[in-house]
Write a protein that holds these residues in place. Structure first.
Motif, short mmCIF file in Angstrom:
data_model
loop_
_atom_site.label_atom_id
_atom_site.label_comp_id
_atom_site.label_asym_id
_atom_site.label_seq_id
_atom_site.Cartn_x
_atom_site.Cartn_y
_atom_site.Cartn_z
N GLN A 133 0.88 -1.29 0.04
CA GLN A 133 -0.03 0.09 0.01
C GLN A 133 1.59 1.54 0.44
N PRO A 134 1.17 1.52 -1.16
CA PRO A 134 2.43 3.23 -1.13
C PRO A 134 2.10 3.73 -0.42
N PHE A 135 0.76 4.49 -0.72
CA PHE A 135 -0.10 5.57 -0.61
C PHE A 135 -0.04 5.46 1.21
N SER A 136 0.00 4.95 1.60
CA SER A 136 -0.36 4.53 3.23
C SER A 136 0.36 5.80 4.38
N TYR A 137 0.80 6.07 5.32
CA TYR A 137 1.01 6.81 6.03
C TYR A 137 1.16 6.55 7.72
N PRO A 138 2.74 6.35 7.67
CA PRO A 138 2.28 5.74 9.86
C PRO A 138 0.87 6.51 11.15
N LEU A 139 0.56 6.02 11.58
CA LEU A 139 -0.57 6.81 12.21
C LEU A 139 0.37 6.06 13.39
N SER A 140 0.62 6.89 15.01
CA SER A 140 1.17 6.40 15.84
C SER A 140 -0.47 5.68 16.98
N ARG A 141 -0.22 5.11 17.77
CA ARG A 141 -0.86 4.44 18.50
C ARG A 141 -2.10 5.11 19.23
N GLU A 142 -2.18 6.36 19.79
CA GLU A 142 -2.46 7.27 20.39
C GLU A 142 -3.60 7.65 19.19
N ALA A 143 -3.41 8.03 18.11
CA ALA A 143 -4.27 8.88 17.19
C ALA A 143 -5.23 7.31 17.10
N GLN A 144 -4.44 6.35 16.42
CA GLN A 144 -5.56 5.60 16.31
C GLN A 144 -6.82 5.28 17.20
N LYS A 145 -6.30 4.93 18.23
CA LYS A 145 -7.17 4.66 19.44
C LYS A 145 -8.29 6.11 19.65
N ALA A 146 -7.48 7.44 19.38
CA ALA A 146 -8.50 8.80 19.13
C ALA A 146 -9.54 8.40 18.06
N LEU A 147 -9.29 7.89 16.63
CA LEU A 147 -10.03 7.15 15.55
C LEU A 147 -11.26 6.67 16.48
#
Ligand SMILES: [Zn+2]
Length: 256
Positions: free
Chosen positions: A186-200
């Motif tokens: 998935q080349p057009f993906s970008y990393p997200l922190s654990r906190e950001a995933q949890k908040a989402l």
């Protein structure tokens, strides 16, 4: 049975387009008719009595007469003018952003009561709460869910395994999170922190009361804004005009 010639509806004015010398086309979001358009005859003349009740970002009771191509507005009475929004430039731009998203994502003439309720509650929250970032992030995720673009945040969109509690990546094209193993595909993906995933996930699944106490640090707030904005931009295949304006205002008021 033929439809009655006139009808009334509650509505939030989400867009106004000038027409000719003095007329206006209004885009209205209503609880039971969805997104509709109304013709405001001579609305831009100074003596128009209705104009004040049909301002952009106003919640009004509106009377319309059916027309062949477009219905004509025959009366309007303000229910809530959302004064705090209109007296604050940043809140105005937040509300314009919310209404622009509704206008972009909602189909015309399709009833969607949850969208009306979400938009109305968002306007009220912008008036009452000193937390416009959280109000907008919640609005975005809820709206995306309602219009069929709920991002997948619980499991990897490529291999469908539950996500590990670590940095994972978001892929706008795939519509959700991808795990570290699948990221190369998935080349057009970008990393997200654990906190950001949890908040989402909280913003997506909770009611507003359950997330209203959430603290967004500037860094987390920025991460969430970027990931959701990019996803929306991907879906709409264009920039959101009012978002650009919102960024300009933020840049002028300095780092938050
Ligand atoms: Zn995977």
């Amino acid at each position: 049975m033929p439809k009655p010639r006139t009808y009334q509806t509650e509505a939030i004015v989400i867009k106004k387009t000038k027409l000719g010398e003095a007329d206006t086309i209004l885009t209205l979001y209503t609880p039971h008719l969805g997104k509709i358009q109304g013709f405001g005859k001579s609305l831009r003349k100074t003596k128009s009595k209705m104009a004040g009740h049909l301002e952009l970002l106003t919640h009004s009771q509106i009377a319309l007469a059916r027309g062949r191509n477009i219905d004509t507005i025959t009366g309007a009475q303000t229910i809530d003018s959302f004064l705090p929004i209109k007296s604050d430039l940043e809140l105005t731009s937040c509300a314009l952003y919310a209404t622009e998203l509704v206008n972009q994502f909602a189909a015309a003439d399709v009833e969607d009561h949850p969208i009306f309720q979400l938009l109305l509650a968002t306007m009220q929250r912008l008036c009452e709460e000193n937390n416009s970032e959280l109000v907008l992030r919640y609005f975005e995720l809820q709206l995306l869910g309602e219009v069929g673009y709920r991002p997948q945040l619980e499991q990897c969109v490529a291999c469908h395994k539950p996500l590990k509690e670590s940095t994972n990546s978001f892929s706008p094209g795939a519509g959700g999170m991808v795990c570290a193993n699948c990221r190369p595909s998935q080349p057009f993906s970008y990393p997200l922190s654990r906190e950001a995933q949890k908040a989402l996930r909280s913003l997506q699944s909770g009611d507003y009361e359950s997330v209203s106490g959430m603290t967004l640090t500037p860094e987390l707030s920025h991460q969430l804004e970027v990931v959701i904005r990019n996803y929306i931009r991907y879906l709409l295949e264009r920039d959101i005009k009012s978002a650009v304006w919102l960024d300009t205002l933020k840049a002028q008021s300095g780092p938050t």
